[in-house]
Design a protein around this motif. Structure first.
Motif, PDB file in Angstrom:
ATOM      1  N   THR A   1       0.838  -1.352  -0.134  1.00 16.10           N
ATOM      2  CA  THR A   1      -0.076   0.036   0.022  1.00 16.10           C
ATOM      3  C   THR A   1       1.060   1.056   0.347  1.00 16.10           C
ATOM      4  OG1 THR A   1      -0.112   0.000   2.016  1.00 16.10           O
ATOM      5  CG2 THR A   1      -1.487  -0.953   1.251  1.00 16.10           C
ATOM      6  N   PHE A   2       0.272   2.182  -0.636  1.00 15.64           N
ATOM      7  CA  PHE A   2       0.606   4.017  -0.406  1.00 15.64           C
ATOM      8  C   PHE A   2       1.315   3.749   0.856  1.00 15.64           C
ATOM      9  CE2 PHE A   2       0.486   8.087   0.495  1.00 15.64           C
ATOM     10  CZ  PHE A   2       1.400   8.597   0.015  1.00 15.64           C
ATOM     11  N   ASP A   3       0.288   3.725   2.295  1.00 12.66           N
ATOM     12  CA  ASP A   3       0.756   4.079   3.692  1.00 12.66           C
ATOM     13  C   ASP A   3       1.949   3.429   3.848  1.00 12.66           C
ATOM     14  OD1 ASP A   3      -1.493   5.399   3.621  1.00 12.66           O
ATOM     15  OD2 ASP A   3      -2.659   4.214   4.905  1.00 12.66           O
ATOM     16  N   GLU A   4       2.173   2.147   4.007  1.00 14.43           N
ATOM     17  CA  GLU A   4       3.409   1.432   3.551  1.00 14.43           C
ATOM     18  C   GLU A   4       4.846   2.316   3.099  1.00 14.43           C
ATOM     19  OE1 GLU A   4       5.432  -2.858   3.426  1.00 14.43           O
ATOM     20  OE2 GLU A   4       3.593  -2.681   2.713  1.00 14.43           O
ATOM     21  N   THR A   5       4.397   2.588   1.905  1.00 15.00           N
ATOM     22  CA  THR A   5       5.887   3.339   1.736  1.00 15.00           C
ATOM     23  C   THR A   5       5.747   4.606   2.261  1.00 15.00           C
ATOM     24  OG1 THR A   5       5.481   2.560  -0.480  1.00 15.00           O
ATOM     25  CG2 THR A   5       6.929   4.664  -0.141  1.00 15.00           C
ATOM     26  N   ALA A   6       5.238   5.368   2.855  1.00 14.56           N
ATOM     27  CA  ALA A   6       4.520   6.622   3.832  1.00 14.56           C
ATOM     28  C   ALA A   6       5.332   6.774   4.858  1.00 14.56           C
ATOM     29  CB  ALA A   6       3.294   7.673   3.056  1.00 14.56           C
ATOM     30  N   GLU A   7       4.912   5.663   5.354  1.00 18.74           N
ATOM     31  CA  GLU A   7       5.747   5.155   6.657  1.00 18.74           C
ATOM     32  C   GLU A   7       6.978   5.359   7.430  1.00 18.74           C
ATOM     33  OE1 GLU A   7       5.504   5.116  10.593  1.00 18.74           O
ATOM     34  OE2 GLU A   7       3.539   5.700   9.526  1.00 18.74           O
ATOM     35  N   TYR A   8       7.405   4.625   6.067  1.00 16.37           N
ATOM     36  CA  TYR A   8       8.900   4.259   6.189  1.00 16.37           C
ATOM     37  C   TYR A   8       9.319   5.627   5.897  1.00 16.37           C
ATOM     38  CZ  TYR A   8      13.497   2.504   4.824  1.00 16.37           C
ATOM     39  OH  TYR A   8      14.867   2.678   4.791  1.00 16.37           O
ATOM     40  N   ILE A   9       9.130   6.035   5.405  1.00 13.08           N
ATOM     41  CA  ILE A   9      10.076   7.592   4.694  1.00 13.08           C
ATOM     42  C   ILE A   9       9.786   8.564   5.565  1.00 13.08           C
ATOM     43  CG2 ILE A   9      10.045   9.399   3.427  1.00 13.08           C
ATOM     44  CD1 ILE A   9       9.530   7.346   0.839  1.00 13.08           C
ATOM     45  N   LYS A  10       8.514   8.845   6.543  1.00  8.58           N
ATOM     46  CA  LYS A  10       8.564   9.083   7.749  1.00  8.58           C
ATOM     47  C   LYS A  10       9.346   8.859   8.297  1.00  8.58           C
ATOM     48  CE  LYS A  10       4.900  10.357  11.046  1.00  8.58           C
ATOM     49  NZ  LYS A  10       3.409  10.371  11.034  1.00  8.58           N
ATOM     50  N   SER A  11       9.531   7.375   9.059  1.00  8.68           N
ATOM     51  CA  SER A  11       9.352   6.819   9.736  1.00  8.68           C
ATOM     52  C   SER A  11      11.268   7.078  10.001  1.00  8.68           C
ATOM     53  CB  SER A  11       9.873   5.307   9.798  1.00  8.68           C
ATOM     54  OG  SER A  11      10.835   4.414  11.056  1.00  8.68           O
ATOM     55  N   VAL A  12      12.219   7.148   9.165  1.00 12.63           N
ATOM     56  CA  VAL A  12      13.503   7.514   8.365  1.00 12.63           C
ATOM     57  C   VAL A  12      14.013   8.439   8.363  1.00 12.63           C
ATOM     58  CG1 VAL A  12      14.829   7.740   6.416  1.00 12.63           C
ATOM     59  CG2 VAL A  12      13.227   5.892   6.329  1.00 12.63           C
ATOM     60  N   ILE A  13      13.091   9.777   8.030  1.00 13.16           N
ATOM     61  CA  ILE A  13      12.521  11.483   8.101  1.00 13.16           C
ATOM     62  C   ILE A  13      13.067  11.512   9.936  1.00 13.16           C
ATOM     63  CG2 ILE A  13      12.385  13.539   8.061  1.00 13.16           C
ATOM     64  CD1 ILE A  13      11.268  12.518   5.335  1.00 13.16           C
ATOM     65  N   GLU A  14      12.020  11.041  10.302  1.00 16.70           N
ATOM     66  CA  GLU A  14      11.600  11.312  12.535  1.00 16.70           C
ATOM     67  C   GLU A  14      13.018  10.571  12.832  1.00 16.70           C
ATOM     68  OE1 GLU A  14       8.532   9.605  13.515  1.00 16.70           O
ATOM     69  OE2 GLU A  14       7.238  10.721  12.624  1.00 16.70           O
ATOM     70  N   LYS A  15      13.718   9.886  12.398  1.00 15.84           N
ATOM     71  CA  LYS A  15      14.803   9.491  13.114  1.00 15.84           C
ATOM     72  C   LYS A  15      16.394  10.169  13.098  1.00 15.84           C
ATOM     73  CE  LYS A  15      13.406   4.255  13.473  1.00 15.84           C
ATOM     74  NZ  LYS A  15      13.704   2.839  12.896  1.00 15.84           N
ATOM     75  N   ARG A  16      16.613  10.455  11.370  1.00 18.12           N
ATOM     76  CA  ARG A  16      17.479  11.062  11.457  1.00 18.12           C
ATOM     77  C   ARG A  16      17.298  12.525  11.770  1.00 18.12           C
ATOM     78  NH1 ARG A  16      21.457   9.990   8.525  1.00 18.12           N
ATOM     79  NH2 ARG A  16      21.971  12.383   8.240  1.00 18.12           N
ATOM     80  N   GLU A  17      16.535  12.814  12.109  1.00 18.40           N
ATOM     81  CA  GLU A  17      15.910  14.478  12.619  1.00 18.40           C
ATOM     82  C   GLU A  17      15.978  14.042  14.786  1.00 18.40           C
ATOM     83  OE1 GLU A  17      12.225  15.410  11.755  1.00 18.40           O
ATOM     84  OE2 GLU A  17      12.837  16.496   9.699  1.00 18.40           O
ATOM     85  N   GLN A  18      15.810  13.242  14.666  1.00 22.03           N
ATOM     86  CA  GLN A  18      16.326  13.120  16.414  1.00 22.03           C
ATOM     87  C   GLN A  18      16.718  12.487  16.690  1.00 22.03           C
ATOM     88  OE1 GLN A  18      12.280  10.818  17.460  1.00 22.03           O
ATOM     89  NE2 GLN A  18      11.605  11.958  16.600  1.00 22.03           N
ATOM     90  N   GLY A  19      18.469  12.218  15.521  1.00 23.84           N
ATOM     91  CA  GLY A  19      19.706  11.695  15.719  1.00 23.84           C
ATOM     92  C   GLY A  19      19.980  10.225  16.424  1.00 23.84           C
TER      93      GLY A  19
END
Length: 362
Positions: free
Chosen positions: A43-61
């Motif tokens: 699903t699209f949501d699966e792709t969106a959730e993965y990218i969101k997770s990657v961005i958040e982890k990097r922003e939070q160090g």
């Protein structure tokens, strides 16, 4: 954490930003992609959730991993990832492209950019990549960027399907100037010469002159069939074929029914009495010696290996040829000039073509 952007001749590589999921799902959700470990996404949501997770982890160090989108002509056509092991000196490389964008060299171009960034900016000393044994396209990219297979009998189980497949592991170690050694092909043993020819043959499609060089080396010492078909010294006269070997990255090949590890051929050139220029033309008969067949394998470019080889050849030219100048025949403009060569004249070649002749005062 700030966005990382890498530029190549045709591509822009950029770490994920919000909104990338729309274009990324065009390949991440492609159900015909069956040899990517975590894809396809249902699903699209699966792709969106993965990218969101990657961005958040990097922003939070919370992550040092680098997940890039591959952008061509302002459109996302794939992604390439650099995931670090705990010690940060080893990283895994992986990529995926839209099907319609494969076969144009984009994966290789992106992989070279990330490889160089990992070695030069991230403190990485070893890159690894896993590959489904059936995925010959990805395996070829790995080979083109200098990786070599170190494990060919592992397996992988795809988490979304449960399918088990044979997995190969490829490796590339960071280059170190002390790892390189210049040798003269004609001073090597027969077994070593056979190894060099084998390495030339396995990648002869990289440059049109390599088959000619192989032919010259194989026919050395055999009767010359024609003026343009013979051994190295038959065609070029007295001279040497200098090789730059990478002794840190070795390749396993079979010679005389024995398995041996041989240094990898990184670059080479010839220094000889003659070259492709027709020296029977009046005014050209005294031009000698010539530097030719200058080539560095793609994964070794940017290390100034050609410069080191040319300098070595020039020293040999002074010592053995008592040369005042060395000459180069080339159509390139601006390549050899940075090594001190200047335009001298135009001349005809033994192939009936025209070429630019450069020379350098030694």
């Amino acid at each position: 954490m700030k966005t990382v952007v890498l530029k190549t001749k045709r591509l822009t590589l950029r770490t994920y930003l919000p909104g990338d999921e729309i274009q990324a799902h065009e390949y991440a959700g492609d159900t015909s992609i069956t040899m990517m470990y975590w894809l396809p996404n249902k699903t699209f949501d699966e792709t969106a959730e993965y990218i969101k997770s990657v961005i958040e982890k990097r922003e939070q160090g919370l992550s040092d991993n680098l997940d890039f989108v591959i952008i061509f002509q302002d459109k996302i056509i794939g992604s390439i990832d650099l995931h670090f092991e705990e010690d940060k000196t080893t990283a895994y490389l992986g990529w995926v492209l839209k099907k319609e964008k494969r076969g144009f060299g984009f994966a290789t171009e992106a992989a070279i950019a990330v490889r160089d960034y990992a070695f030069k900016k991230c403190g990485v000393t070893k890159l690894l990549a896993n590959c489904d044994a059936r995925n010959t396209a990805s395996a070829n990219v790995m080979k083109k960027i200098g990786m070599q297979c170190i494990i060919d009998n592992g397996t992988r189980t795809y988490p979304k399907t449960g399918e088990v497949a044979v997995e190969h592991v490829y490796e590339l170690k960071k280059l170190n100037p002390s790892d390189f050694k210049i040798v003269d092909y004609f001073e090597m043993s027969k077994n070593q010469q056979t190894e060099i020819i084998f390495q030339l043959e396995t990648r002869k499609d990289l440059w049109g002159a390599i088959p000619f060089i192989i032919n010259c080396l194989k026919k050395e010492g055999q009767p010359q069939v024609s003026p343009t078909d013979g051994g190295f010294h038959d065609l070029l006269g007295p001279g040497r074929f200098f090789l730059m070997l990478d002794e840190a990255n070795k390749t396993e090949i079979t010679v005389s029914n024995k398995n041996e590890n041989s240094p990898r051929l990184a670059a080479f050139l010839s220094l000889a009495r003659n070259d492709e220029v027709d020296i029977t033309i009046p005014g050209l008969e005294n031009l000698t010696p010539w530097i030719g067949c200058v080539f560095t394998y793609p994964e070794y470019r940017g290390q100034r290996l050609s410069e080191k080889l040319i300098s070595h050849a020039e020293e040999y030219a002074i010592k053995e040829f008592n040369a005042e100048y060395t000459y180069i025949s080339t159509d390139h403009i601006g390549l050899y000039e940075k090594y001190g060569y200047v335009f001298f004249t135009e001349a005809g070649t033994v192939w009936g073509e025209q070429t630019r002749v450069l020379r350098k005062k030694l």
